[in-house]
Design a protein around this motif. Structure first.
Motif: not given
Length: 190
Positions: A79-80, A82-85, A128-130, A154, A156, A164
């Motif tokens: 997911f790092d 994912y969050n940074h595409q 963005v996923r947490t 998530f 956006h 969220c």
């Protein structure tokens, strides 16, 4: 201790005739070679079993903690990316036999999943996923890998407002000689 008992026995006299003699049986001192009592054996077995259980529970807990740390690190890597595409980094964590089950989107295979993420990354404000850490449960799968169950948030920006949602997931991780990859993803609660 045994009480003294009187008994009669024959012993040869100096004239060669056997005589009856009265003798007291005296209790004997404990002999170090005497067998251990049954009660002592039971106590020893219980102590050995408790010690073994303690050792194995510690080893199991340690292995469980190591597995949890490993899966949480893999989740963070995924997911790092994912969050940074970084689609290539995500792709490296997906098995080519990946199946992604989404409650509203249906079933996607490996290529369809990568295409879907590519479309998400082209959005102006991709989500963005947490990970919600306290929600995470990890279970070993014998001779395969692990199951990760949890919830994630998530967020956006939509119309200038942060939107969220919290959703649930199940991820199946395959361990191939220390290389962990996702083989199944289930995303639900949307």
């Amino acid at each position: 201790m045994r009480a003294a008992i009187q008994t009669f026995f024959l012993h040869p006299a100096s004239d060669g005739l056997a005589r009856h003699t009265k003798a007291a049986v005296v209790p004997r001192a404990p002999n170090r070679s005497d067998p251990i009592s049954e009660n002592t054996v039971r106590k020893m077995i219980v102590l050995v079993l408790l010690a073994t259980a303690t050792l194995f529970s510690g080893a199991y807990a340690s292995a469980e903690e190591n597995l949890k740390d490993t899966i949480l690190k893999m989740d963070a890597r995924l997911f790092d990316a994912y969050n940074h595409q970084r689609l290539d980094d995500m792709k490296a964590l997906f098995d080519e036999d990946l199946e992604f089950y989404h409650d509203t989107g249906g079933l996607s295979d490996y290529q369809q999943t990568l295409d879907a993420f590519a479309r998400i990354f082209m959005q102006e404000n991709p989500p963005v996923r947490t990970l919600i850490a306290d929600s995470t449960e990890i279970y070993p799968i014998k001779d395969y890998g692990a199951i990760q169950i949890g919830a994630h948030r998530f967020c956006h920006v939509e119309n200038g407002v942060n939107d969220c949602g919290v959703f649930k997931f199940v991820q199946v991780w395959h361990n191939d000689d220390g290389i962990w990859k996702l083989t199944r993803i289930i995303s639900y609660g949307h």
